[in-house]
Every structure is written in structure tokens, then in C-alpha cells.
Design an enzyme around this catalytic site. Structure first.
Site, PDB file in Angstrom:
ATOM      1  N   ASN A  33       0.859  -1.185   0.000  1.00 22.37           N
ATOM      2  CA  ASN A  33       0.000   0.000   0.000  1.00 22.37           C
ATOM      3  C   ASN A  33       0.893   1.233   0.000  1.00 22.37           C
ATOM      4  O   ASN A  33       1.416   1.624   1.039  1.00 22.37           O
ATOM      5  CB  ASN A  33      -0.894  -0.041   1.251  1.00 22.37           C
ATOM      6  CG  ASN A  33      -1.763   1.198   1.373  1.00 22.37           C
ATOM      7  OD1 ASN A  33      -1.854   2.002   0.446  1.00 22.37           O
ATOM      8  ND2 ASN A  33      -2.406   1.367   2.527  1.00 22.37           N
ATOM      9  N   LYS A  35       0.086   4.223  -0.402  1.00 20.95           N
ATOM     10  CA  LYS A  35      -0.591   5.422   0.120  1.00 20.95           C
ATOM     11  C   LYS A  35      -0.325   6.609  -0.824  1.00 20.95           C
ATOM     12  O   LYS A  35      -0.289   6.423  -2.034  1.00 20.95           O
ATOM     13  CB  LYS A  35      -0.147   5.682   1.560  1.00 20.95           C
ATOM     14  CG  LYS A  35      -0.337   4.434   2.442  1.00 20.95           C
ATOM     15  CD  LYS A  35      -0.150   4.684   3.890  1.00 20.95           C
ATOM     16  CE  LYS A  35      -0.373   3.381   4.658  1.00 20.95           C
ATOM     17  NZ  LYS A  35      -0.299   3.531   6.097  1.00 20.95           N
ATOM     18  N   HIS A 119      -9.779   1.472   4.303  1.00 23.09           N
ATOM     19  CA  HIS A 119      -8.550   1.672   5.085  1.00 23.09           C
ATOM     20  C   HIS A 119      -8.826   2.667   6.213  1.00 23.09           C
ATOM     21  O   HIS A 119      -9.568   3.629   6.025  1.00 23.09           O
ATOM     22  CB  HIS A 119      -7.423   2.181   4.178  1.00 23.09           C
ATOM     23  CG  HIS A 119      -6.097   2.153   4.867  1.00 23.09           C
ATOM     24  ND1 HIS A 119      -5.729   3.107   5.785  1.00 23.09           N
ATOM     25  CD2 HIS A 119      -5.074   1.257   4.823  1.00 23.09           C
ATOM     26  CE1 HIS A 119      -4.522   2.798   6.262  1.00 23.09           C
ATOM     27  NE2 HIS A 119      -4.108   1.682   5.690  1.00 23.09           N
ATOM     28  N   GLU A 121      -7.176   5.028   7.407  1.00 23.60           N
ATOM     29  CA  GLU A 121      -6.863   6.427   7.125  1.00 23.60           C
ATOM     30  C   GLU A 121      -7.991   7.085   6.333  1.00 23.60           C
ATOM     31  O   GLU A 121      -8.180   8.300   6.393  1.00 23.60           O
ATOM     32  CB  GLU A 121      -5.524   6.516   6.362  1.00 23.60           C
ATOM     33  CG  GLU A 121      -4.347   6.226   7.283  1.00 23.60           C
ATOM     34  CD  GLU A 121      -3.124   5.699   6.574  1.00 23.60           C
ATOM     35  OE1 GLU A 121      -3.063   5.726   5.331  1.00 23.60           O
ATOM     36  OE2 GLU A 121      -2.206   5.228   7.292  1.00 23.60           O
ATOM     37  N   GLU A 193      -5.922  -4.631  10.574  1.00 20.89           N
ATOM     38  CA  GLU A 193      -4.933  -3.598  10.830  1.00 20.89           C
ATOM     39  C   GLU A 193      -5.308  -2.807  12.080  1.00 20.89           C
ATOM     40  O   GLU A 193      -6.090  -1.843  11.991  1.00 20.89           O
ATOM     41  CB  GLU A 193      -4.848  -2.627   9.648  1.00 20.89           C
ATOM     42  CG  GLU A 193      -4.453  -3.257   8.332  1.00 20.89           C
ATOM     43  CD  GLU A 193      -3.835  -2.246   7.388  1.00 20.89           C
ATOM     44  OE1 GLU A 193      -2.682  -2.440   7.003  1.00 20.89           O
ATOM     45  OE2 GLU A 193      -4.497  -1.246   7.063  1.00 20.89           O
ATOM     46  N   GLY A 199       1.938   2.497  10.977  1.00 20.05           N
ATOM     47  CA  GLY A 199       2.908   3.587  10.847  1.00 20.05           C
ATOM     48  C   GLY A 199       3.581   3.980  12.142  1.00 20.05           C
ATOM     49  O   GLY A 199       4.240   5.021  12.214  1.00 20.05           O
ATOM     50  N   SER A 240       2.939  -1.809  10.662  1.00 16.40           N
ATOM     51  CA  SER A 240       4.367  -1.846  10.986  1.00 16.40           C
ATOM     52  C   SER A 240       5.024  -3.181  10.666  1.00 16.40           C
ATOM     53  O   SER A 240       5.899  -3.649  11.391  1.00 16.40           O
ATOM     54  CB  SER A 240       4.595  -1.461  12.456  1.00 16.40           C
ATOM     55  OG  SER A 240       4.153  -0.135  12.687  1.00 16.40           O
TER      56      SER A 240
HETATM   57  P1  PGA Z   1       2.432   0.528   7.806  1.00 11.97           P
HETATM   58  O1  PGA Z   1       0.988   0.751   7.144  1.00 11.97           O
HETATM   59  O2  PGA Z   1       2.976  -0.767   7.257  1.00 11.97           O
HETATM   60  O3  PGA Z   1       3.252   1.724   7.390  1.00 11.97           O
HETATM   61  O4  PGA Z   1       2.242   0.463   9.295  1.00 11.97           O
HETATM   62  C1  PGA Z   1       0.126  -0.329   6.928  1.00 11.97           C
HETATM   63  C2  PGA Z   1      -1.161   0.166   6.297  1.00 11.97           C
HETATM   64  O5  PGA Z   1      -1.630   1.254   6.656  1.00 11.97           O
HETATM   65  O6  PGA Z   1      -1.743  -0.512   5.419  1.00 11.97           O
END
Ligand code: PGA
Length: 283
Positions: A33, A35, A119, A121, A193, A199, A240
Site C-alpha cells: 500500500n 498510500k 482503510h 486512514e 490492521e 505507521g 508496521s
Molecule cells: P504501515 O501501514 O505498514 O506503514 O504500518 C500499513 C497500512 O496502513 O496498510
């Protein structure tokens, strides 16, 4: 067209129980992903050209790259001769119409095979387009156009600390899959998640993620669609994930892959996928 599941053969030297053979049919799936990064086609191409040969060789797992919309066509073309699939990061549930700035499943269908939906976010600031009901409509639209949805679910820190994870996550799963036929539900991928792990550099423990997936994802799917569907759905862990910590997640019986954010933007993402494939192969 969605790819058929990989019916990997059981080891010939021992009898395999039904549940073991079902697990072995869930082909691992690693999704990158990106983003809101690498959105200029030239930047996306520069990166994808650095990883595609090595990534293409890791054939025992499904590999998906999800760039921003602006780079999707370039990435799809660069990956056309490989077994690496392209995914989108979001879409609208309507096919067309007065939805300024939105992209539909009908538009994506020729460009990619997967789409990330819900997601966290997006749920955080998506308003009416990211409720469980809206995500359910997106799941239906994606499936209707032959796209495989990767539906993101997960609790926040307060919910986790209050012991509300199971109720919250199982509600998100039930909402996203509401009203689907069992065959449709079995085609969905779920990404667990936990928000506090995204993150932050603080991944969940593999055992905790495996437990949430068992109780809050496979159990409600089994209740609604039956145990065969619950055992067929592929479930990723996200939050992460790195090349260094992926192996113990893949060794868990209920974790079939990962949705990877930050670590998917570095060339050593190939090591992450290779480590995942090796760990999945030995479970
Ligand atoms: P990350 O994000 O691996 O940077 O923690 C995962 C995600 O949001 O899909």
C-alpha cells in the site's frame, strides 16, 4: 478475472485433515500500500523497475502493488509481463455520475485486479463514503466488476484498552460483507490492521493478531456464511510489518499475508516478501 485459488498439494507422506488442507489452499497474499507516495508516474516506474524482477520470482505468494491512481496505468504496464498484480487504494460504490473527484470500479476494472477498501486512514476522514454501509456497497461494486476487495478492519488504541476489539472488529466484518452470497464473501480478502500499529513501528504480536483474526474475523464469517467460507477467506495482518518481523506473522495458522505501508516503499520490500514466502512455506 480473479485468479483461482492455489490448490497446493498436501505432502504425500502423511494424511491431511480437512482443516489442514483448507489452510493449505489459502494462497498467501502480500499487498504493498503505497498510500500517497510515488504518485508521479516517473517515480513509480523508477521504483517498480528496481523491484519487479526479484519480486516476480517469488511465485508462491500473490504479490499486489497499490499505487496512487495517477501512477496506476504506468505501473500496470510495467508489470504486465509479470505475475505481480496491481491494486487501487479506494473507489466509489457508484459506477458513474456526479461524484467529482471519485473513481469507480467500472473505471478500475481494466487497470487492476484488487482494490483496498475501508482503510482506517480513509475511515478517519472519509465521512459518509467510509461508513460500514458505504464500504459494503463498495465491496459489492468491486465484486460485480471482477475486482477482489481487500477490506480493512481494526480497532483503535482506546477500544483495544477497553477490551472492545472483538465486538468492534466483528461488527466491521459483518457490515462490510452484509448480504453477500457465500461465494462472494469467499472471494474477499480481509486486512486486520489495528490502528495503533499502523505507521507507529509498534506491530501487534503475531499471537495477538492471530487471536483477533480467529475470534473477530473468521468467527463472524463462519456465523454468517458457514465454516467453509470462513476457512476460505484470506486474512492479512497490517501495521508496521517489516522484512525483519514478517516471518512469525506468516507462521501463524490464521494469517495469510500482510498489507504493508511504509516498508513497501523501500527496495528491500523484496526481502519482506521473500521472508514471508519462506515462512508461509514451512507452516
Ligand atoms: P504501515 O501501514 O505498514 O506503514 O504500518 C500499513 C497500512 O496502513 O496498510
Amino acid at each position: 478475472m480473479p485468479r483461482p485459488p492455489n490448490h497446493s498439494r498436501p505432502h504425500p507422506s502423511r494424511a491431511v485433515s480437512l482443516s489442514e488442507s483448507v489452510v493449505s489452499m489459502r494462497r498467501p497474499i502480500l499487498a504493498a500500500n503505497w498510500k500517497m507516495n510515488l504518485g508521479r508516474p516517473e517515480d513509480a516506474l523508477d521504483f517498480v523497475r528496481r523491484i519487479r524482477y526479484a519480486l516476480n520470482e517469488i511465485e508462491t505468494v500473490d504479490r499486489i502493488v497499490c499505487p496512487p491512481f495517477t501512477a496506476m496505468a504506468a505501473v500496470a504496464e510495467a508489470l504486465a509481463a509479470t505475475s505481480i498484480a496491481v491494486g487501487a487504494q479506494n473507489m466509489h460504490f457508484e459506477d458513474k455520475g456526479a461524484h467529482t473527484g471519485e473513481i469507480s470500479a467500472a473505471m478500475l476494472a481494466g487497470l487492476c485486479r484488487f482494490v483496498i477498501l475501508g482503510h482506517s486512514e480513509r475511515r478517519a476522514d472519509g465521512g459518509a463514503l467510509e461508513t460500514d454501509a458505504a464500504i459494503n456497497r463498495k465491496v459489492r461494486a468491486a465484486l460485480a466488476h471482477g475486482l477482489t476487495p481487500i477490506v480493512c478492519v481494526g480497532e483503535n488504541l482506546v477500544q483495544m484498552e477497553k477490551g472492545e476489539t472483538q465486538a468492534f472488529v466483528s461488527g466491521q466484518v459483518a457490515g462490510a460483507l452484509d448480504g453477500l452470497a457465500p461465494e462472494q464473501a469467499s472471494r474477499c480478502v480481509i486486512a486486520y490492521e489495528p490502528l495503533w500499529a499502523i505507521g507507529t513501528g509498534k506491530a501487534a504480536t503475531p499471537a495477538d493478531a492471530n487471536r483477533v483474526i480467529t475470534l473477530s474475523i473468521r468467527a463472524p464469517i463462519s456465523d454468517r456464511f458457514g465454516e467453509t467460507v470462513a476457512q476460505a477467506v484470506r486474512v492479512q495482518y497490517g501495521g508496521s510489518v517489516t522484512a525483519d518481523n514478517i516471518a512469525p506473522f506468516m507462521a501463524m495458522p490464521e494469517i495469510d499475508g500482510a498489507l504493508v505501508g511504509g516498508a513497501s516503499l523501500k527496495p528491500d520490500y523484496v526481502d519482506l516478501v521473500r521472508n514471508a514466502a519462506e515462512a508461509a512455506g514451512s507452516r
